[in-house]
Design an enzyme around this catalytic site. Sequence first.
Site, PDB file in Angstrom:
ATOM      1  N   ASN A 197       0.815  -1.218   0.000  1.00 43.87           N
ATOM      2  CA  ASN A 197       0.000   0.000   0.000  1.00 43.87           C
ATOM      3  C   ASN A 197       0.850   1.270   0.000  1.00 43.87           C
ATOM      4  O   ASN A 197       0.333   2.367   0.168  1.00 43.87           O
ATOM      5  CB  ASN A 197      -0.936   0.008   1.211  1.00 43.87           C
ATOM      6  CG  ASN A 197      -1.970  -1.103   1.144  1.00 43.87           C
ATOM      7  OD1 ASN A 197      -2.558  -1.354   0.093  1.00 43.87           O
ATOM      8  ND2 ASN A 197      -2.173  -1.797   2.250  1.00 43.87           N
ATOM      9  N   HIS A 209       2.938   2.493   2.103  1.00 48.20           N
ATOM     10  CA  HIS A 209       3.252   3.179   3.350  1.00 48.20           C
ATOM     11  C   HIS A 209       4.019   2.219   4.252  1.00 48.20           C
ATOM     12  O   HIS A 209       4.058   1.012   4.002  1.00 48.20           O
ATOM     13  CB  HIS A 209       1.998   3.749   4.040  1.00 48.20           C
ATOM     14  CG  HIS A 209       0.984   2.702   4.423  1.00 48.20           C
ATOM     15  ND1 HIS A 209      -0.328   2.977   4.688  1.00 48.20           N
ATOM     16  CD2 HIS A 209       1.088   1.351   4.593  1.00 48.20           C
ATOM     17  CE1 HIS A 209      -0.978   1.884   5.006  1.00 48.20           C
ATOM     18  NE2 HIS A 209      -0.133   0.895   4.958  1.00 48.20           N
ATOM     19  N   CYS A 223       2.901   6.824   7.470  1.00 46.76           N
ATOM     20  CA  CYS A 223       4.285   7.253   7.282  1.00 46.76           C
ATOM     21  C   CYS A 223       4.702   6.834   5.880  1.00 46.76           C
ATOM     22  O   CYS A 223       4.662   5.648   5.542  1.00 46.76           O
ATOM     23  CB  CYS A 223       5.198   6.627   8.328  1.00 46.76           C
ATOM     24  SG  CYS A 223       6.939   7.057   8.141  1.00 46.76           S
TER      25      CYS A 223
END
Length: 431
Positions: free
Chosen positions: A319, A321, A356
């Site tokens: 994904n 991240h 993040c």
Amino acid sequence: MVATAATASLFPVSSPQPDSGAKNSGKHGGGLGSVDVRGIKTKSGSSGSLQVKANAQAPAKVNGSRIGVMDGLKIDDNPSSAAPRTFINQLPDWSMLLAAITTIFLAAEKQWMMLEWKTKRPDMLSDMDPFGLGRIVEDGFIFRQNFSIRSYEIGADRTASVETLMNHLQETALNHVKNAGLLGDGFGSTPEMCKKNLFWVVTKMQVLVDRYPTWGDVVQVDTWVAASGKNGMRRDWLIRDWKTGEILTRASSNWVMMNKVTRRLSKIPDEVRAEIERYFVDTPPIIDDDNNKLPKLDENTADHVRDGLTPKWSDLDVNLHVNNVKYVGWILESAPQPVVENYELASITLEYRRECMKDSVLQSLTSMVGNDGGGGMADPHGVDCQHLLRLSGGGGEIVKGRTKWRPKYANRFRRSSSSSMGGQLAITESG
């Protein structure tokens, strides 16, 4: 001729005695009737044909027996000197027969031992997962998978790290979705979720570790899902020692959906709810929810700060991240070294606030709770820490957390005491 000699060596037969009135001329001549088994003399009837001759030698007599010489080897022509055919020398090789009998007995013994083991431990046979692929049990509500602790998964304490255990949790969660036939082309997303560009994100994770496994141990991980509010899902895990059934770790987590395009949280669509609701288990969380609010933590209140943490490409999942397990290592980067060396992590609570990404630069902050901030070495009962992982420069919060640490020797005493009592904790999940 070669075949005849080989046959004669295995099955000795009598040679016809020569005519007593015949005499060997010793000359190169004579017809076909002068052929001897020890010398071959062939002469064509026509004068223009090729003549093939073999030297013949008069057989010598030793003790009344005729001895012929062929290629330097002596052959006894007397049939009485050959080994007689008996019942014993016609049997097969005794060593081969003995090996076959031994193999049969060993196979029978193995089958008997397996039958006896199955009678004593039917539960272990039902829990066998020889290839580590996992399977769905308990009427389709619980997914179970075994993991062997590898040498590269243990640390300086000779035990598996908390990151290793959390990787096992994540792996079983994804395999649960896959074995249920709900895995789309996303990272744990169902087919309907993929159609709507949705994926799961974790909002809270609680992990309680009673004992860390060591190298070579086999752990058994059970996981199941339940509803969490109107638009969330709860996933619980239970990790046991496969051999003893001892509970090693319990974990609980909350998940919500996020839109892959807008990166905003989303409600659960009715189509997705219809896919997943039939797998929900109506049970309370395996861990009581830690609702204690984490106090505000910044550079002024933190005892230890670690700057300049950046994700690598290998830290990202599909994904795009940072994988949630990676946050645990970053949080522990700012933990005091005396705590890490003299205590072991007993529990961790994480609250995920935002994603993040690969270009983020992070700051890890840790505060000691209820001590002088120097490592808490004076407290024999344990140490509590508060953590914050945020973007550098006072940016937004990524993860807030709380950890509890216990002295490393305390768990050894508790383990030996519980093993001497012979008791095992059993937890039953209803479907």
